[in-house]
Design a protein around this motif. Structure first.
Motif, mmCIF file in Angstrom:
data_model
loop_
_atom_site.group_PDB
_atom_site.id
_atom_site.type_symbol
_atom_site.label_atom_id
_atom_site.label_comp_id
_atom_site.label_asym_id
_atom_site.label_seq_id
_atom_site.Cartn_x
_atom_site.Cartn_y
_atom_site.Cartn_z
ATOM 1 N N ALA A 128 -46.730 67.866 34.178
ATOM 2 C CA ALA A 128 -47.202 69.236 33.944
ATOM 3 C C ALA A 128 -48.498 69.228 33.137
ATOM 4 N N ALA A 129 -48.566 68.386 32.122
ATOM 5 C CA ALA A 129 -49.777 68.318 31.296
ATOM 6 C C ALA A 129 -50.948 67.762 32.096
ATOM 7 N N LEU A 130 -50.699 66.735 32.898
ATOM 8 C CA LEU A 130 -51.770 66.175 33.735
ATOM 9 C C LEU A 130 -52.287 67.224 34.725
ATOM 10 N N ASN A 131 -51.372 67.960 35.328
ATOM 11 C CA ASN A 131 -51.759 69.005 36.275
ATOM 12 C C ASN A 131 -52.567 70.101 35.576
ATOM 13 N N SER A 132 -52.101 70.535 34.411
ATOM 14 C CA SER A 132 -52.826 71.580 33.674
ATOM 15 C C SER A 132 -54.201 71.099 33.230
ATOM 16 N N LEU A 133 -54.282 69.847 32.806
ATOM 17 C CA LEU A 133 -55.576 69.286 32.412
ATOM 18 C C LEU A 133 -56.508 69.234 33.621
ATOM 19 N N GLY A 134 -55.967 68.859 34.768
ATOM 20 C CA GLY A 134 -56.755 68.905 36.001
ATOM 21 C C GLY A 134 -57.242 70.318 36.280
ATOM 22 N N GLY A 135 -56.388 71.293 36.029
ATOM 23 C CA GLY A 135 -56.765 72.695 36.225
ATOM 24 C C GLY A 135 -57.895 73.136 35.308
ATOM 25 N N ILE A 136 -57.864 72.654 34.075
ATOM 26 C CA ILE A 136 -58.957 72.980 33.144
ATOM 27 C C ILE A 136 -60.266 72.371 33.644
ATOM 28 N N TYR A 137 -60.214 71.110 34.059
ATOM 29 C CA TYR A 137 -61.434 70.475 34.565
ATOM 30 C C TYR A 137 -61.926 71.172 35.832
ATOM 31 N N TYR A 138 -61.006 71.577 36.680
ATOM 32 C CA TYR A 138 -61.396 72.324 37.885
ATOM 33 C C TYR A 138 -62.084 73.634 37.498
ATOM 34 N N SER A 139 -61.494 74.347 36.548
ATOM 35 C CA SER A 139 -62.047 75.639 36.137
ATOM 36 C C SER A 139 -63.424 75.517 35.512
ATOM 37 N N THR A 140 -63.700 74.369 34.919
ATOM 38 C CA THR A 140 -65.016 74.145 34.308
ATOM 39 C C THR A 140 -65.944 73.365 35.241
ATOM 40 N N GLU A 141 -65.544 73.266 36.507
ATOM 41 C CA GLU A 141 -66.318 72.634 37.576
ATOM 42 C C GLU A 141 -66.589 71.156 37.345
ATOM 43 N N ASN A 142 -65.710 70.497 36.613
ATOM 44 C CA ASN A 142 -65.787 69.051 36.433
ATOM 45 C C ASN A 142 -64.797 68.436 37.426
ATOM 46 N N TYR A 143 -65.187 68.439 38.701
ATOM 47 C CA TYR A 143 -64.269 68.082 39.779
ATOM 48 C C TYR A 143 -63.835 66.622 39.750
ATOM 49 N N ASN A 144 -64.720 65.727 39.340
ATOM 50 C CA ASN A 144 -64.337 64.312 39.261
ATOM 51 C C ASN A 144 -63.238 64.099 38.223
ATOM 52 N N ALA A 145 -63.375 64.740 37.059
ATOM 53 C CA ALA A 145 -62.346 64.623 36.019
ATOM 54 C C ALA A 145 -61.045 65.278 36.488
ATOM 55 N N ALA A 146 -61.161 66.390 37.221
ATOM 56 C CA ALA A 146 -59.966 67.054 37.755
ATOM 57 C C ALA A 146 -59.247 66.129 38.728
ATOM 58 N N ILE A 147 -60.000 65.498 39.614
ATOM 59 C CA ILE A 147 -59.406 64.566 40.582
ATOM 60 C C ILE A 147 -58.681 63.434 39.857
ATOM 61 N N GLU A 148 -59.283 62.933 38.803
ATOM 62 C CA GLU A 148 -58.663 61.850 38.028
ATOM 63 C C GLU A 148 -57.303 62.286 37.477
ATOM 64 N N GLN A 149 -57.242 63.485 36.896
ATOM 65 C CA GLN A 149 -55.980 63.965 36.329
ATOM 66 C C GLN A 149 -54.952 64.260 37.420
ATOM 67 N N TYR A 150 -55.403 64.908 38.490
ATOM 68 C CA TYR A 150 -54.477 65.189 39.597
ATOM 69 C C TYR A 150 -53.940 63.884 40.199
ATOM 70 N N SER A 151 -54.789 62.875 40.307
ATOM 71 C CA SER A 151 -54.356 61.592 40.865
ATOM 72 C C SER A 151 -53.308 60.933 39.982
ATOM 73 N N LYS A 152 -53.500 60.988 38.668
ATOM 74 C CA LYS A 152 -52.500 60.436 37.747
ATOM 75 C C LYS A 152 -51.167 61.157 37.920
ATOM 76 N N ALA A 153 -51.231 62.478 38.047
ATOM 77 C CA ALA A 153 -50.002 63.262 38.229
ATOM 78 C C ALA A 153 -49.321 62.886 39.547
ATOM 79 N N LEU A 154 -50.111 62.751 40.598
ATOM 80 C CA LEU A 154 -49.547 62.424 41.908
ATOM 81 C C LEU A 154 -48.982 61.008 41.959
ATOM 82 N N ASP A 155 -49.531 60.090 41.173
ATOM 83 C CA ASP A 155 -48.968 58.748 41.090
ATOM 84 C C ASP A 155 -47.552 58.789 40.507
#
Length: 195
Positions: A128-155
């Motif tokens: 949940a925290a990884l997903n939310s952190l990805g959401g914050i990066y997405y909202s601030t248009e830092n898509y690479n950082a968002a992908i990194e967090q989403y990938s960790k969550a999906l792993d």
């Protein structure tokens, strides 16, 4: 829903009859949580407030009320309740995760990010925290950082919504093939859960 309510009430009654003391705060907390689960926010709030009035040190009541506030979009109240619980125990990763999500929902991304990073420091596998952190990066248009967090969550756990959001990030970066792959995985999981 009525069966669940009867179960909670019977546990309270039978617990009291069996010699197990049930204080009023615990009773009100159980009722408040039950009403929250069935979507009766006003009634839930009434009982959670009673639980807190009965025992102002009941951390679970503040946590439940904070969750209720979050679910109805009262983020300032949610943050206040989560912070009260943090005063009692600063080592609950889920609490930092909830706090981070509430800050993010308000658009206070810096505070949200700090809370989520604290959650991940305590429990690195908090999806949940990884997903939310990805959401914050997405909202601030830092898509690479968002992908990194989403990938960790999906792993840790394949979740339809996380595949979808990572796909959107790939799309924003012009990586159409990776985006299509994630959208297909999200659709697959949606089909599996519908069966």
């Amino acid at each position: 829903m009525k069966k669940f309510a009867m179960f909670i009430l019977s546990c309270l009654v039978f617990g009291a009859c069996a010699g197990v003391p049930v204080d009023k705060s615990t009773e009100y907390l159980a009722k408040g949580e039950m009403y929250h689960k069935i979507g009766r926010a006003q009634k839930a709030l009434k009982y959670l407030n009673k639980a807190i009035a009965e025992d102002p040190t009941n951390a679970q009541a503040y946590l439940s009320r904070g969750s209720l506030f979050y679910s109805v979009g009262e983020y300032d109240n949610a943050i206040a309740d989560f912070n009260l619980v943090l005063e009692a125990d600063k080592n609950v990763p889920e609490l930092y995760s909830a706090l981070g999500a509430a800050y993010a929902a308000k658009g206070e991304y810096k505070e949200g990010r700090e809370a989520l990073l604290k959650s991940l420091e305590l429990y690195p596998n908090n999806v949940a925290a990884l997903n939310s952190l990805g959401g914050i990066y997405y909202s601030t248009e830092n898509y690479n950082a968002a992908i990194e967090q989403y990938s960790k969550a999906l792993d840790l756990r394949p979740v339809q919504g996380i595949f979808y959001m990572r796909g959107v990030c790939y799309e924003k970066l012009g990586m159409q093939e990776k985006a299509a792959d994630d959208f297909a995985k999200a659709d697959f999981l949606a089909g599996v859960s519908a069966q």
